[in-house]
Design a protein around this motif. Structure first.
Motif, PDB file in Angstrom:
ATOM      1  N   GLY A 796       0.650  -0.919   0.318  1.00  0.00           N
ATOM      2  CA  GLY A 796       0.055  -0.054  -0.003  1.00  0.00           C
ATOM      3  C   GLY A 796       0.648   1.006   0.214  1.00  0.00           C
ATOM      4  N   PHE A 797       1.890   1.361   0.394  1.00  0.00           N
ATOM      5  CA  PHE A 797       3.319   2.359   0.102  1.00  0.00           C
ATOM      6  C   PHE A 797       3.330   2.727  -1.235  1.00  0.00           C
ATOM      7  N   GLY A 809      -5.607   5.695  -2.352  1.00  0.00           N
ATOM      8  CA  GLY A 809      -4.370   5.063  -1.873  1.00  0.00           C
ATOM      9  C   GLY A 809      -2.660   6.447  -2.360  1.00  0.00           C
ATOM     10  N   ALA A 812      -1.804   7.241   1.373  1.00  0.00           N
ATOM     11  CA  ALA A 812      -0.921   5.943   2.161  1.00  0.00           C
ATOM     12  C   ALA A 812       0.167   6.943   3.243  1.00  0.00           C
ATOM     13  N   ARG A 813       1.366   7.822   2.433  1.00  0.00           N
ATOM     14  CA  ARG A 813       2.248   7.671   3.572  1.00  0.00           C
ATOM     15  C   ARG A 813       1.937   8.631   4.096  1.00  0.00           C
ATOM     16  N   ARG A 818      -4.418   2.507   3.027  1.00  0.00           N
ATOM     17  CA  ARG A 818      -3.231   2.135   1.841  1.00  0.00           C
ATOM     18  C   ARG A 818      -4.165   1.251   0.696  1.00  0.00           C
TER      19      ARG A 818
END
Length: 822
Positions: A796-797, A809, A812-813, A818
């Motif tokens: 998911g990253f 998504g 996500a970071r 994610r």
């Protein structure tokens, strides 16, 4: 950039005819001109001229780096770039460049009109007028969706974009729906004043109480937001100038952003170096092709980015030198620079998994990378306001502290030069298609090489999404044709195509070039005026065979910098702004002064305006007055297409880096292409009265007037090829599909050389102050460290290649949901 329209979309991938000819493309970075394939890009290398003024010396040959210092300098640069302890309050370079080299956050990302002329606007949301004209029905202080962005905890919504928009997205002359001088950008430091650094483990500097007058979460001060959108650092090594406005000079002086301008304007901006007798003296560097280094030394002292106001680089050095790099952040055991294996063959990673080993503290890395003359002088010193060096045993700084800007700039430049993206699906497909070369008129019997190829892989499948060579689909191949071949001709001067500014198939930006290519930083482009005013008379040709119905005029601008008409120039002058010493940022304005016989502090490097290849845009642009004989130029009569121009970004990995444009005003690629398809934003300012006419570029006659400009005379700075082409939805979708093929999987999932330590990412500020420091509490998310193999697709990253800020998504970071890659 130019409109990307294909009049007959049932054609195969066609001959690609942009506005640039072979001579111009030689300087614009096309791999085709040398016969090399797309991909395998080589950044221009920094160099120092030898005493003969011709020989180019490497940093090692010039005695800046040790003979074996480059690898250690890259270690130092990567550590400095990712280390959050270097900022005044937890901000590192990577804090704004952690997703595809850019920033996708949607909370605390609104910045008011700090750059608006004639004075800044510190209020958020829509404005009620611009350049003195009222906007009927404006949602003053609100976003397009009706929200109030005054609180830093405001979260952007899809309905807020475009933040400057028209009532009819297909018609650039439709009424303005909402106008704002705000920008969507990255959060940085708190608004406070620097007192002193705190060493030995402290993250924050000692600074004053933070102000929450503009940025606040509830009643507490929040992090400030920068006035321009964060551009990607990936492939930034190819830019001649960096920053959106080009202020990061191509020549690094070792101490500041502005090259020779700093040296001429501020006697304190100097390094400490030994003289011929070994005694301490003042000096500076002259490293060419080094705007990455010039850019790198800007943010650490910026009160909106990484620093409390008033901090110096000597203070940054004092705080940093004895620290263990990245001590608070996790480093992956297989980090391509710090872990194993790496270029040094030495495991630098600390046994705890956080930071580097004790023996690689910052001062030791500097000693391994840089020649001793830049750090081994004993004593403490100060540089006075008058530019003299004095010993100051009690209150002074060491040579290593005072020269810290030099280490910082050189090291980060060398690290960023490794961040080259050239392995996209487009590169694979294009290499398989055996592109040929033709001339702009399509007559293949004439050997006029240009960087617009005939693609021989014509047998496109019938199914719209079936794979073609290298995995391309029919839609993507069609988009490639549209991108390179505009639609209808413009007054017989060729087709407006995206590749006119985003020159492919290599760097995809006219502001970029590769090693071994010549780059002329000024361009005289054409402007057509149906009824040119008297002040333009010296700049225009009479009707001729190329343009029988209209005169063609010429005006200068910095190569790769364009005003594309996103919104009024008075909101942000861009390259038309000035440096701290009152000089224009524009190289083309320096060039005009030189041609008029005036002395300048930052020479353009262009000699004879009548004999410099690529200085004049082909296709009918008039020569400069006085050519071919030459002689002094009357610059008062030359049209300046400078105000409101911004650097053309590369579109490699563009699917990973929304929002778009210098002000971050568009959240998705489809809206960006629709913007170009309609020919930009509204130019006719007659919103209420016929007395308000002209174009929203907002400049006066010859592009020289200050703001605001009184009606009815306005400038013509919007680029010639920003035209209403009336593309179809099918064409727009195809162009977007093609641009998404320029994504490099290594950038998408952060595999080497894009791997990195962990990073504490500030997301939504809390409306609380638990530690009673007067600041809103940060809500940090620890983005995981990653090694050379990159993030797993299921983690998911990896960044979704969607070209949409609000695609699932994308956050996500910074702690959002994610979404595994398909």
């Amino acid at each position: 950039m130019n409109n990307c329209i294909f009049p007959q979309h049932d054609l195969p991938v066609s001959r690609c005819v942009g506005r640039k000819t072979a001579a111009m493309l030689l300087v614009a970075g096309s791999a085709l001109l040398s016969g090399s394939p797309a991909g395998a890009l080589t950044p221009p290398q920094p160099y120092v001229l030898a005493a003969d003024g011709v020989t180019r010396l490497t940093l090692e040959q010039a005695g800046i780096l040790k003979p074996d210092g480059r690898k250690w300098a890259i270690v130092l640069g990567k550590a400095l770039f990712w280390d959050q302890a270097v900022g005044s309050d937890g901000q590192g370079c990577a804090s704004c460049h952690f997703v595809g080299g850019a920033d996708l956050r949607t909370v605390n990302t609104f910045s008011p009109g700090f750059l608006k002329l004639p004075q800044e606007d510190t209020k958020f949301g829509a404005i009620k007028n611009f350049d003195g004209e009222p906007l009927p029905g404006a949602l003053v202080g609100r976003t397009k969706s009706g929200g109030y962005p005054i609180d830093s905890a405001y979260e952007l919504k899809p309905g807020d974009f475009p933040i400057y928009s028209l009532t009819d997205y297909k018609n650039r002359n439709s009424p303005i729906e909402i106008a704002t001088d705000d920008a969507v950008s990255s959060q940085g430091s708190f608004d406070s004043t620097f007192f002193r650094v705190r060493r030995f483990g402290f993250l924050r500097d000692r600074c004053s109480q933070a102000s929450g007058d503009i940025f606040h979460a509830g009643k507490f001060a929040a992090r400030q937001v920068e006035p321009r959108n964060t551009p990607t650092i990936v492939n930034a090594a190819f830019n001649l100038f960096n920053f959106w406005d080009g202020r990061a000079n191509r020549q690094f002086n070792g101490v500041g952003v502005f090259g020779l301008r700093d040296i001429a304007g501020d006697p304190k901006k100097r390094l400490i170096v030994p003289d011929a007798s070994g005694n301490p003296s003042l000096g500076h560097l002259k490293v060419n092709n080094a705007s990455l280094a010039s850019q790198a030394v800007g943010p650490p002292l910026s009160e909106k980015e990484m620093s409390c106001e008033g901090r110096t680089f000597a203070d940054v050095g004092r705080k940093t030198l004895l620290r263990r790099p990245l001590a608070l952040q996790k480093v992956h055991s297989q980090d391509s620079v710090f872990g194993v294996p790496n270029a040094l063959g030495v495991n630098l990673r600390h046994a705890s998994g956080r930071g580097l080993k004790e023996e690689y503290r910052y001062h030791e890395l500097i000693k391994k990378a840089f020649d001793g003359k830049y750090w081994n002088l004993n004593g403490r010193f100060v540089i006075t306001d008058a530019g003299t060096l004095q010993r100051a045993p009690l209150l002074g700084y060491t040579q290593m502290e005072l020269n810290f800007s030099m280490y910082w700039g050189i090291a980060i430049m060398l690290y960023e030069q490794t961040l080259v993206s050239d392995q996209s699906r487009f590169d694979t497909w294009f290499a398989s298609c055996n592109p040929l070369v033709t001339n702009p008129l399509g007559n293949t019997s004439q050997a006029v090489p240009i960087a617009n190829p005939v693609v021989t892989c014509r047998n496109l499948p019938a199914e719209p999404n079936a794979p073609e060579h290298g995995g391309f689909t029919a839609q993507e191949a069609l988009g490639f044709g549209l991108f390179n071949n505009g639609g209808v001709g413009i007054r017989n001067l060729g087709n407006p195509a995206c590749n006119g500014c985003h020159v492919g198939p290599a760097v995809f930006s006219e502001a970029q070039f590769q090693e071994g290519q010549n780059f002329v930083p000024v361009e005289r482009s054409r402007i057509d005026l149906a009824s040119p005013a008297p002040e333009f008379a010296g700049n225009c040709t009479l009707p001729n065979a190329i343009t029988p119905d209209v005169p063609v005029c010429g005006g200068v601008h910095d190569r790769g910098f364009f005003n594309i008409g996103t919104r009024p120039t008075s909101f942000d002058p861009g390259n038309g702004g000035t440096d701290p010493y009152g000089n224009s940022l524009s190289v083309s304005r320096m060039f005009l002064a030189e041609q008029a016989g005036q002395a300048v502090v930052d020479p353009s490097g262009i000699g004879n305006r009548c004999a410099t290849p690529t200085l004049i845009e082909a296709g009918g642009t008039p020569q400069f007055p006085g050519c071919p004989s030459g002689g002094p130029l009357d610059k008062s009569k030359e049209l300046e297409l400078v105000d409101g121009t911004f650097k053309t970004p590369t579109i490699r990995n563009v699917g990973l880096t929304p929002p778009y444009f210098h002000f971050g005003g568009y959240s998705n690629l489809r809206d960006v292409v629709r913007f170009y398809a309609r020919g930009g934003s509204r130019r006719d300012k007659s919103l209420i009265s016929g007395s308000y006419t002209g174009d929203t570029s907002g400049t006066g006659p010859l592009g020289k007037s200050t703001f605001p400009v009184a009606p009815p005379t306005f400038g013509i700075n919007v680029d010639f090829f920003i035209r209403d082409i009336k593309s179809t939805d099918e064409q727009i979708d195809a162009i977007v599909a093609f641009m998404l093929t320029l994504t490099d999987r290594r950038v998408q999932c952060d595999s080497a050389p894009f791997d990195h330590p962990s990073l504490f990412v500030a997301s939504a500020p809390r409306k609380t102050d638990v530690n009673k420091d007067g600041r809103a509490d940060d809500n940090f998310f620890e983005m995981p460290e990653v090694g050379a193999s990159g993030y797993d697709a299921g983690s998911g990253f990896c960044v979704p290649n969607k070209g949409d800020l609000f695609a699932p998504g994308m956050q996500a970071r910074s702690g959002g949901p994610r979404v595994p890659l398909d």
